[in-house]
Design a protein around this motif. Sequence first.
Motif, short mmCIF file in Angstrom:
data_model
loop_
_atom_site.label_atom_id
_atom_site.label_comp_id
_atom_site.label_asym_id
_atom_site.label_seq_id
_atom_site.Cartn_x
_atom_site.Cartn_y
_atom_site.Cartn_z
N LEU A 195 20.47 17.73 28.52
CA LEU A 195 20.30 17.80 29.93
C LEU A 195 21.80 17.50 30.61
CD1 LEU A 195 17.01 16.03 30.85
CD2 LEU A 195 17.42 18.44 30.77
N THR A 196 22.47 16.86 29.49
CA THR A 196 23.85 16.74 30.27
C THR A 196 25.23 17.51 29.57
OG1 THR A 196 24.25 14.70 28.46
CG2 THR A 196 23.29 14.20 30.63
N HIS A 197 24.43 18.50 28.77
CA HIS A 197 25.62 19.19 28.10
C HIS A 197 26.25 20.33 28.97
CE1 HIS A 197 27.25 21.97 25.25
NE2 HIS A 197 26.80 22.89 25.61
N ARG A 198 27.38 20.22 28.86
CA ARG A 198 28.26 21.29 29.85
C ARG A 198 29.71 21.59 29.22
NH1 ARG A 198 30.72 20.76 35.91
NH2 ARG A 198 30.89 23.01 36.37
N VAL A 199 29.67 23.04 28.76
CA VAL A 199 30.90 23.62 28.47
C VAL A 199 31.22 24.69 29.18
CG1 VAL A 199 32.09 25.01 26.47
CG2 VAL A 199 30.42 23.19 25.81
N THR A 200 32.58 24.60 29.94
CA THR A 200 32.65 25.50 31.00
C THR A 200 33.15 26.72 30.35
OG1 THR A 200 35.16 24.80 30.85
CG2 THR A 200 33.76 23.45 32.34
N MET A 208 17.01 14.39 24.27
CA MET A 208 16.77 14.99 25.45
C MET A 208 17.74 14.81 26.33
SD MET A 208 12.52 14.64 26.27
CE MET A 208 11.39 15.62 25.41
N ALA A 209 18.21 13.60 26.67
CA ALA A 209 19.44 13.57 27.41
C ALA A 209 20.90 14.28 27.03
CB ALA A 209 19.76 11.96 27.31
N ALA A 210 20.93 14.25 25.79
CA ALA A 210 22.00 15.01 25.13
C ALA A 210 22.02 16.51 25.90
CB ALA A 210 22.16 14.93 23.70
N ILE A 265 22.75 18.93 35.31
CA ILE A 265 21.52 18.41 34.71
C ILE A 265 20.25 19.23 35.37
CG2 ILE A 265 20.13 16.54 34.69
CD1 ILE A 265 22.42 14.62 34.49
N TRP A 266 20.29 19.50 36.83
CA TRP A 266 19.12 19.97 37.39
C TRP A 266 19.04 21.70 36.90
CZ3 TRP A 266 22.87 17.55 40.05
CH2 TRP A 266 23.84 18.30 40.63
N ASN A 267 20.16 22.28 36.61
CA ASN A 267 19.93 23.45 36.03
C ASN A 267 20.00 23.55 34.44
OD1 ASN A 267 20.55 24.72 38.47
ND2 ASN A 267 22.70 24.45 38.31
N ASN A 268 19.72 22.44 33.70
CA ASN A 268 19.65 22.38 32.41
C ASN A 268 18.21 22.26 31.67
OD1 ASN A 268 22.25 22.67 31.97
ND2 ASN A 268 22.71 20.74 31.19
N PHE A 269 17.19 22.33 32.69
CA PHE A 269 15.98 22.08 32.26
C PHE A 269 15.54 23.39 31.71
CE2 PHE A 269 16.14 18.28 35.10
CZ PHE A 269 15.14 17.33 34.27
N PRO A 270 14.59 23.35 30.57
CA PRO A 270 14.15 24.64 30.16
C PRO A 270 13.34 25.20 31.35
CG PRO A 270 13.63 22.79 28.89
CD PRO A 270 13.97 22.23 30.05
N PRO A 271 12.85 26.64 31.18
CA PRO A 271 11.84 27.40 31.75
C PRO A 271 10.66 26.56 32.22
CG PRO A 271 12.68 28.64 30.49
CD PRO A 271 13.36 27.51 29.96
N LEU A 272 9.91 26.60 33.08
CA LEU A 272 8.75 25.86 33.56
C LEU A 272 7.61 25.54 32.21
CD1 LEU A 272 7.11 24.52 35.42
CD2 LEU A 272 6.14 26.39 36.12
N LYS A 273 7.41 26.71 31.63
CA LYS A 273 6.52 26.24 30.39
C LYS A 273 7.05 25.42 29.33
CE LYS A 273 3.85 29.07 26.92
NZ LYS A 273 3.69 30.29 26.27
N GLY A 274 8.24 25.72 28.90
CA GLY A 274 9.02 24.67 28.01
C GLY A 274 9.02 23.26 28.58
N THR A 275 9.46 23.19 29.80
CA THR A 275 9.44 21.88 30.48
C THR A 275 8.00 21.07 30.31
OG1 THR A 275 11.28 22.39 31.97
CG2 THR A 275 9.96 20.25 32.59
#
Length: 328
Positions: A244-249, A240-242, A161-171
């Motif tokens: 942030l929690t997305h992960r495909v290996t 937004m939660a979807a 999750i902590w790596n899924n946030f957009p770049p600073l401007k987008g966040t």
Amino acid sequence: MTSSPSEIDLPTIFDPASLVKKGLCPVTEIRYDGDALESHSLYYEQHGTGPEKIVFIMGLNSTSFSWTNQVEYFGNNPKYSILVFDNRGVGNSGTPFGPYTTSEMARDVVVLLDYIGWKEGRGVHVVGISLGGMIAQELSTLIPHRIASLSLVVTTAGGRIWNNFPPLKGTLTLARQLMVKDPAVRASNSLGVLFPTAWLEAVAKGDPRGRTNRQIETENFLKRFYAARPQSFIGVISQMAAGLTHRVTGDRLKEISKLIPKVLIATGDEDHLVDPQRSRFIKANMPEAELVEFPGTGHAIQLQWPREFNELIARAILEGRSRLTERV
């Protein structure tokens, strides 16, 4: 007499000349927190009657109206039939209790494809942008045998999750939008994160009124905004939660790459919502896929370069179909 979901008339900004049908597709899911049954519907429109079927999956907190250029291009071409829809939590679709996941939203798409009868093997081409690209990855895991080509546009395979946030401007822009009600301010905020500043301030090519790209895109944003039902706070944060929690290996990406005849990955080099490195990561784990990077381009590729984008998607569709023919 009560109207059926498919007969309910809802406002649209798309060309009625290419419209085949539109309505609400009922979706039912069983919640995991008990035995309660929850239902919602997806608003959809089908345009065109051609043999190549395309489903366009939109991104975070945006309605299907952001596919206007694609509906005009593909919907009026006799080669194609296209399907656009509002994801759960936005536009004319229902807003079930959240948070959502990309895998749940992908199952919504399967229900919709079944509902309109697009069930044949290798019968559909999938185009997903941003959050829609994340949903498309999950969809490719669910029904790989039904997909002829897959286009993943300005998207990510996700991760922690902590790596899924957009770049600073987008966040920061997404956070500000939660507090803003004025449509003009919302438009200004959105354009600043969707497009490069230099492109926005440039005079639009071929515009007879000499408007800048900013002026044109502001008008388009407000047109889409006023045509759609206001999005609820639950819908905003659940989508937004979807994301942030997305992960495909990497292993799953490799498997998708093997199973889908043609995979296209597209990104811009000035994207403030999904770092272009995320597309490069997908490519590194999809050796058979093609990566196309648009220079001087932000997050909204389909709006900034509609002709080039449409031609790229058309080529991916053609190559996907050709590879299937070669296998026979």
